[in-house]
Design an enzyme around this catalytic site. Structure first.
Site, PDB file in Angstrom:
ATOM      1  CG  HIS A 152      -8.520  -3.091  -2.372  1.00 15.34           C
ATOM      2  ND1 HIS A 152      -9.428  -2.392  -3.125  1.00 15.34           N
ATOM      3  CD2 HIS A 152      -8.375  -2.404  -1.214  1.00 15.34           C
ATOM      4  CE1 HIS A 152      -9.811  -1.317  -2.470  1.00 15.34           C
ATOM      5  NE2 HIS A 152      -9.194  -1.304  -1.295  1.00 15.34           N
ATOM      6  CG  ASP A 157      -2.077   0.953   1.070  1.00 14.66           C
ATOM      7  OD1 ASP A 157      -3.238   0.496   0.969  1.00 14.66           O
ATOM      8  OD2 ASP A 157      -1.826   2.188   1.052  1.00 14.66           O
TER       9      ASP A 157
HETATM   10  P1  AMP Z   1      -9.850   1.197   0.356  1.00 16.87           P
HETATM   11  O1  AMP Z   1     -10.061   2.444   1.169  1.00 16.87           O
HETATM   12  O2  AMP Z   1     -10.216  -0.058   1.073  1.00 16.87           O
HETATM   13  O3  AMP Z   1     -10.501   1.321  -1.012  1.00 16.87           O
HETATM   14  O4  AMP Z   1      -8.288   1.089   0.143  1.00 16.87           O
HETATM   15  C1  AMP Z   1      -7.616   1.664  -0.943  1.00 16.87           C
HETATM   16  C2  AMP Z   1      -6.150   1.592  -0.594  1.00 16.87           C
HETATM   17  O5  AMP Z   1      -5.411   1.777  -1.787  1.00 16.87           O
HETATM   18  C3  AMP Z   1      -5.683   2.652   0.397  1.00 16.87           C
HETATM   19  O6  AMP Z   1      -5.115   2.013   1.538  1.00 16.87           O
HETATM   20  C4  AMP Z   1      -4.657   3.454  -0.393  1.00 16.87           C
HETATM   21  O7  AMP Z   1      -3.577   3.903   0.386  1.00 16.87           O
HETATM   22  C5  AMP Z   1      -4.224   2.448  -1.451  1.00 16.87           C
HETATM   23  N1  AMP Z   1      -3.701   3.007  -2.672  1.00 16.87           N
HETATM   24  C6  AMP Z   1      -4.209   4.016  -3.410  1.00 16.87           C
HETATM   25  N2  AMP Z   1      -3.448   4.233  -4.499  1.00 16.87           N
HETATM   26  C7  AMP Z   1      -2.436   3.324  -4.450  1.00 16.87           C
HETATM   27  C8  AMP Z   1      -1.325   3.045  -5.286  1.00 16.87           C
HETATM   28  N3  AMP Z   1      -1.099   3.730  -6.416  1.00 16.87           N
HETATM   29  N4  AMP Z   1      -0.476   2.062  -4.926  1.00 16.87           N
HETATM   30  C9  AMP Z   1      -0.688   1.363  -3.787  1.00 16.87           C
HETATM   31  N5  AMP Z   1      -1.731   1.574  -2.955  1.00 16.87           N
HETATM   32  C10 AMP Z   1      -2.597   2.556  -3.283  1.00 16.87           C
END
Ligand code: AMP
Length: 116
Positions: free
Chosen positions: A102, A32
């Site tokens: 995810h 993440d």
């Molecule tokens: P959610 O709130 O469950 O949809 O989680 C989305 C997650 O994606 C969050 O923890 C973000 O920090 C992560 N995230 C967003 N963009 C990226 C990225 N480019 N690479 C890795 N993680 C990401």
């Protein structure tokens, strides 16, 4: 199978860089970008499935595979015995912000229950 305007599809297709921890035919796991714990890895199906609500019976094997991938990573990262948290957020009240399902693997610190 993939959506060109989906961030996680683009990570799965290597069009956007990510720190990849594991990949096979069905899933890809990457760290993440804003970790909430010392270990914070996202495991996604390569197939675009927006939310848990969108999974069909035929796709249920992907959910099992995501969980078993998390288990494998936890063992490899030596946090299996101390423990870890697996989390899938769905839609607004679940706190989902990226609409490609995810599984969060969080480890390396104590978590509380219930979550905030
Ligand atoms: P959610 O709130 O469950 O949809 O989680 C989305 C997650 O994606 C969050 O923890 C973000 O920090 C992560 N995230 C967003 N963009 C990226 C990225 N480019 N690479 C890795 N993680 C990401």
């Amino acid at each position: 199978m993939t959506h060109s305007n989906c961030l996680f599809c683009q990570i799965a297709e290597k069009k956007i860089p990510a720190n990849i921890a594991f990949e096979d035919e069905y899933v890809i796991a990457f760290h993440d970008v804003a970790p909430q714990a010392p270990i914070h890895i996202l495991i996604i199906p390569k197939k675009h499935i927006g939310t848990i609500n969108d999974f069909s019976e035929q796709e249920s094997h992907l959910l099992g595979h995501m969980v078993l991938t998390a288990k494998k990573l936890a063992k490899e990262l030596e946090v299996a015995d101390d423990g870890y948290r697996l989390n899938i957020n769905c839609n607004q009240h679940g706190g989902q912000t990226v609409f490609h399902t995810h599984l969060h693997l969080l480890a390396g610190r104590q978590f509380s229950w219930p979550p905030g």
